[in-house]
Each structure stands twice: as structure tokens, then as C-alpha cells.
Design an enzyme around this catalytic site. Structure first.
Site, PDB file in Angstrom:
ATOM      1  N   HIS A  36       0.848  -1.193   0.000  1.00 51.38           N
ATOM      2  CA  HIS A  36       0.000   0.000   0.000  1.00 51.38           C
ATOM      3  C   HIS A  36       0.884   1.242   0.000  1.00 51.38           C
ATOM      4  O   HIS A  36       2.063   1.181   0.368  1.00 51.38           O
ATOM      5  CB  HIS A  36      -0.898   0.006   1.231  1.00 51.38           C
ATOM      6  CG  HIS A  36      -2.071  -0.896   1.108  1.00 51.38           C
ATOM      7  ND1 HIS A  36      -2.873  -1.216   2.174  1.00 51.38           N
ATOM      8  CD2 HIS A  36      -2.600  -1.547   0.037  1.00 51.38           C
ATOM      9  CE1 HIS A  36      -3.842  -2.016   1.771  1.00 51.38           C
ATOM     10  NE2 HIS A  36      -3.690  -2.236   0.487  1.00 51.38           N
ATOM     11  N   LYS A  69       5.047   1.468   0.885  1.00 48.26           N
ATOM     12  CA  LYS A  69       5.952   1.246  -0.252  1.00 48.26           C
ATOM     13  C   LYS A  69       7.416   1.434   0.131  1.00 48.26           C
ATOM     14  O   LYS A  69       8.274   0.645  -0.255  1.00 48.26           O
ATOM     15  CB  LYS A  69       5.581   2.149  -1.422  1.00 48.26           C
ATOM     16  CG  LYS A  69       4.307   1.721  -2.125  1.00 48.26           C
ATOM     17  CD  LYS A  69       4.075   2.502  -3.378  1.00 48.26           C
ATOM     18  CE  LYS A  69       2.691   2.302  -3.958  1.00 48.26           C
ATOM     19  NZ  LYS A  69       2.177   0.958  -4.017  1.00 48.26           N
ATOM     20  N   THR A  98       2.563  -5.391  -8.272  1.00 47.53           N
ATOM     21  CA  THR A  98       1.576  -4.477  -8.825  1.00 47.53           C
ATOM     22  C   THR A  98       2.326  -3.252  -9.340  1.00 47.53           C
ATOM     23  O   THR A  98       3.452  -2.974  -8.917  1.00 47.53           O
ATOM     24  CB  THR A  98       0.521  -4.113  -7.768  1.00 47.53           C
ATOM     25  OG1 THR A  98       1.173  -3.729  -6.563  1.00 47.53           O
ATOM     26  CG2 THR A  98      -0.396  -5.304  -7.475  1.00 47.53           C
ATOM     27  N   GLY A  99       1.715  -2.535 -10.261  1.00 45.01           N
ATOM     28  CA  GLY A  99       2.353  -1.517 -11.086  1.00 45.01           C
ATOM     29  C   GLY A  99       3.318  -0.555 -10.442  1.00 45.01           C
ATOM     30  O   GLY A  99       4.527  -0.617 -10.673  1.00 45.01           O
ATOM     31  N   THR A 100       2.812   0.372  -9.650  1.00 42.00           N
ATOM     32  CA  THR A 100       3.666   1.401  -9.067  1.00 42.00           C
ATOM     33  C   THR A 100       4.746   0.777  -8.201  1.00 42.00           C
ATOM     34  O   THR A 100       5.924   1.140  -8.298  1.00 42.00           O
ATOM     35  CB  THR A 100       2.819   2.386  -8.231  1.00 42.00           C
ATOM     36  OG1 THR A 100       1.728   2.852  -9.030  1.00 42.00           O
ATOM     37  CG2 THR A 100       3.645   3.559  -7.760  1.00 42.00           C
ATOM     38  N   SER A 153      -1.441  -1.280 -11.700  1.00 45.69           N
ATOM     39  CA  SER A 153      -1.483  -0.730 -10.349  1.00 45.69           C
ATOM     40  C   SER A 153      -2.632  -1.407  -9.597  1.00 45.69           C
ATOM     41  O   SER A 153      -3.666  -1.731 -10.195  1.00 45.69           O
ATOM     42  CB  SER A 153      -1.701   0.779 -10.436  1.00 45.69           C
ATOM     43  OG  SER A 153      -1.757   1.341  -9.152  1.00 45.69           O
ATOM     44  N   GLY A 154      -2.462  -1.607  -8.293  1.00 43.22           N
ATOM     45  CA  GLY A 154      -3.475  -2.298  -7.487  1.00 43.22           C
ATOM     46  C   GLY A 154      -4.893  -1.801  -7.699  1.00 43.22           C
ATOM     47  O   GLY A 154      -5.792  -2.581  -8.029  1.00 43.22           O
ATOM     48  N   ASP A 185      -4.318  -5.983  -8.208  1.00 41.61           N
ATOM     49  CA  ASP A 185      -4.597  -6.963  -7.151  1.00 41.61           C
ATOM     50  C   ASP A 185      -5.380  -8.144  -7.728  1.00 41.61           C
ATOM     51  O   ASP A 185      -5.134  -9.303  -7.374  1.00 41.61           O
ATOM     52  CB  ASP A 185      -5.387  -6.327  -6.005  1.00 41.61           C
ATOM     53  CG  ASP A 185      -4.605  -5.268  -5.261  1.00 41.61           C
ATOM     54  OD1 ASP A 185      -3.364  -5.359  -5.203  1.00 41.61           O
ATOM     55  OD2 ASP A 185      -5.235  -4.334  -4.725  1.00 41.61           O
ATOM     56  N   HIS A 199      -9.935   0.417  -2.941  1.00 43.35           N
ATOM     57  CA  HIS A 199     -10.039  -0.932  -3.512  1.00 43.35           C
ATOM     58  C   HIS A 199      -9.909  -2.011  -2.433  1.00 43.35           C
ATOM     59  O   HIS A 199      -9.450  -3.124  -2.697  1.00 43.35           O
ATOM     60  CB  HIS A 199      -9.003  -1.120  -4.630  1.00 43.35           C
ATOM     61  CG  HIS A 199      -7.577  -1.029  -4.177  1.00 43.35           C
ATOM     62  ND1 HIS A 199      -7.011   0.124  -3.714  1.00 43.35           N
ATOM     63  CD2 HIS A 199      -6.604  -1.970  -4.124  1.00 43.35           C
ATOM     64  CE1 HIS A 199      -5.751  -0.110  -3.381  1.00 43.35           C
ATOM     65  NE2 HIS A 199      -5.481  -1.372  -3.623  1.00 43.35           N
TER      66      HIS A 199
END
Length: 152
Positions: A19, A23, A45-47, A65-66, A71, A98
């Protein structure tokens, strides 16, 4: 539900997720454990994936990205037996838009019995386990038997 076993190779497929508020912790953890992680196939996940790759030069297979579906993509990979381990630093003090996707991801990791760590201490124990670099067998749901029973 009946179970069966799946063979997991010595080179694991490891998912890395964090999250926003976590990060930096995951990036620092990856930097500290780059010598372990470089021996495995990494997904994120992306970022998170892009940030880890930039900070560590590890090769990351980045998903969306989540919040944009990453996810869900990761959950699908787990259900397809394509992820063996998940490191997911999430923030229990902050709700995310999300959140249902996050709960679904945690649930699917439990259903398919993949080892998963949700904080630095458990991630350290997992990555330093002698089993991380060995072939192992994981007990998983026997989906074929489940499906056959449902279709009778």
C-alpha cells in the site's frame, strides 16, 4: 474440500505488493534482501514494481497498479498456480478505495495455501527460511475433484 499437492521449484515466483504508506518499507526490505530476491522470478503491482526495480535493479514483472486491477491480476496468477510466495505490506490503519480487492487477494492466497508475509518481521522469516531456495510441495485444493462433484 479435498486437497492435492503441487510441486514448487527451487526458484520461486514471488509477488511483491505494498500500500502507498508501506511502499518505502517494502523498497527498503527489497534492498536489504536483494541477494535473496535475485534468485527468483518477481512480480509486483504496477507502481510498487516500478519503484522496486528503480531502487534495486531487480527484474520485476509489473502488473497493473493495485486500484486499477493489479490486485485482481495477482489473485488470478495465484489461482493459476503461477505465484508461490507473496510479500504484501499493507496498512491496517488506513482503508483504501479498492479494499474489497485487497481482501479478495488475501483470501485467495489463503485458499491456495501460498506462504505470504504481511509485515517486515514475517517477510524476514519467510525469505530467510531454508525452504525458500528448495523444491517444496504445497497442499492445495483439488479443484478437478471439486468440479467433478459439482457437475454430477
Amino acid at each position: 474440500m479435498e486437497t492435492t499437492f503441487r510441486h514448487v521449484a527451487a526458484q520461486k515466483h514471488i509477488a511483491l505488493v505494498a500500500h502507498d504508506h508501506c511502499k518505502e518499507d517494502l523498497i527498503n526490505w527489497c534492498q536489504k534482501n536483494v541477494h535473496h530476491l535475485q534468485n527468483h522470478q518477481l512480480y509486483a503491482t504496477g507502481t510498487t514494481g516500478h519503484l522496486i526495480e528503480k531502487a534495486t535493479e531487480l527484474k520485476i514483472n509489473s502488473l497493473l497498479s493495485g486500484p486499477m486491477g493489479g490486485d485482481q491480476q495477482l489473485g488470478a496468477l495465484i489461482a493459476e498456480n503461477k505465484i508461490d510466495v507473496m510479500i504484501f505490506f499493507w496498512d491496517p490503519m488506513n482503508a483504501v478505495p479498492h479494499d474489497p480487492d485487497v481482501k479478495a487477494l488475501l483470501r485467495i492466497a489463503a485458499v491456495w495455501n501460498i506462504p505470504h508475509a504481511m509485515n517486515i518481521a514475517s517477510a524476514d522469516l519467510l525469505i530467510n527460511s531454508p525452504l525458500i531456495n528448495r523444491e517444496i510441495e504445497l497442499r492445495i485444493p483439488d479443484y478437478q475433484t471439486y468440479l467433478q462433484k459439482r457437475l454430477k
